[in-house]
Design a protein around this motif. Structure first.
Motif, PDB file in Angstrom:
ATOM      1  N   ASP A   1      -6.206   6.397  -1.988  1.00 15.30           N
ATOM      2  CA  ASP A   1      -5.002   7.213  -1.832  1.00 15.30           C
ATOM      3  C   ASP A   1      -5.188   8.598  -2.446  1.00 15.30           C
ATOM      4  O   ASP A   1      -4.708   9.595  -1.902  1.00 15.30           O
TER       5      ASP A   1
ATOM      6  N   TYR B   1       0.542   4.365  -2.660  1.00 14.26           N
ATOM      7  CA  TYR B   1       0.420   5.732  -2.150  1.00 14.26           C
ATOM      8  C   TYR B   1       1.451   6.642  -2.809  1.00 14.26           C
ATOM      9  O   TYR B   1       1.141   7.757  -3.221  1.00 14.26           O
TER      10      TYR B   1
ATOM     11  N   SER C   1       0.815  -1.217   0.000  1.00 15.60           N
ATOM     12  CA  SER C   1       0.000   0.000   0.000  1.00 15.60           C
ATOM     13  C   SER C   1       0.851   1.271   0.000  1.00 15.60           C
ATOM     14  O   SER C   1       0.452   2.279  -0.583  1.00 15.60           O
TER      15      SER C   1
END
Length: 192
Positions: free
Chosen positions: A50, A13, A9
C-alpha cells in the motif's frame, strides 16, 4: 501490527494513507510519529504494498530532501546535497537543523532502512529455489499471508547476505534480478 494488517485490505490502505497524510502535516510531532509508524509497519508486506501504491517512497524522500536543504541551503541536486562551496564550516546558527528536524530526519532514515530491508527479504525470497513439498512451501516467507511480519533484524540480514555469498545459484540470480525499490529510488533521486 499483525492484527491491523489482517483487517480488510481497504482498511490497511486507509491506515497507510492516513500515515502518509500525517507525514506531510505541518506539525513536527505528527511527522515524527508517521515516520515511527512506517519504521514499525514495514515488516508487513501489506503495508509495503500500500505504501508503494501511494508513492510513499517519494514522500519520505521529500522529507529528507527538506532536511538536507535546510542544512545546506542548496535546493538543487539529488537529495539537496551541498555543493563544494556549501561545505565550508562558516554556517550561521539559523542554518543548523533543530533538534526536532534532526529527529524527523533520523526517524525517516530508520524507516528507509526498514523499507529496503523488507524489500530485500522479499526479493531474495522470490529468487530462492522452491521445493516441491507442501510443508516446505508453507515455511517460505514468499508464500506467507501479507499480514505476517517479515524478519528484517540484523541477524536476518546477515543470514541473507551470507546465503547470497555462499549459494552458487542464488548469488548470481540476485545480481541479475531487477530490484524495483532501488530503481524507483534512483529515479526519484535523479528527479530532485
Amino acid at each position: 501490527m499483525e492484527r491491523v494488517c489482517a483487517l480488510p485490505s481497504d482498511v490497511v490502505y486507509q491506515v497507510v494513507e492516513l500515515a502518509l497524510q500525517l507525514h506531510e502535516c505541518s506539525q513536527d510531532q505528527a511527522r515524527k510519529n508517521a515516520a515511527l509508524f512506517f519504521a514499525a509497519a514495514f515488516v508487513s508486506r501489506a503495508v509495503l504494498d500500500d505504501f508503494d501504491s501511494q508513492d510513499g517512497l517519494q514522500k519520505l524522500l521529500g522529507l529528507l530532501n527538506d532536511a538536507a536543504s535546510v542544512r545546506s541551503r542548496v535546493k538543487s541536486g539529488a537529495l539537496g546535497l551541498p555543493s563544494s562551496e556549501s561545505l565550508r564550516n562558516d554556517r550561521s546558527p539559523a542554518e543548523v537543523l533543530t533538534s526536532s528536524e534532526k529527529q524527523k530526519a533520523f526517524r525517516t532514515c530508520a524507516a528507509f532502512q526498514r523499507y529496503f530491508r523488507a524489500h530485500l527479504i522479499m526479493l531474495v525470497d522470490s529468487i530462492r529455489p522452491k521445493k516441491n513439498t507442501p510443508s516446505a512451501a508453507q515455511n517460505l516467507p514468499s508464500v506467507r499471508a501479507a499480514y505476517r511480519p517479515l524478519d528484517i533484524s540484523n541477524e536476518a540480514m546477515d543470514a541473507v547476505i551470507l546465503q547470497l555469498q555462499k549459494d552458487r545459484k542464488m548469488g548470481p540470480a540476485f545480481v541479475r534480478t531487477h530490484w524495483p525499490a532501488v530503481d524507483k529510488l534512483w529515479v526519484l533521486a535523479a528527479a530532485r
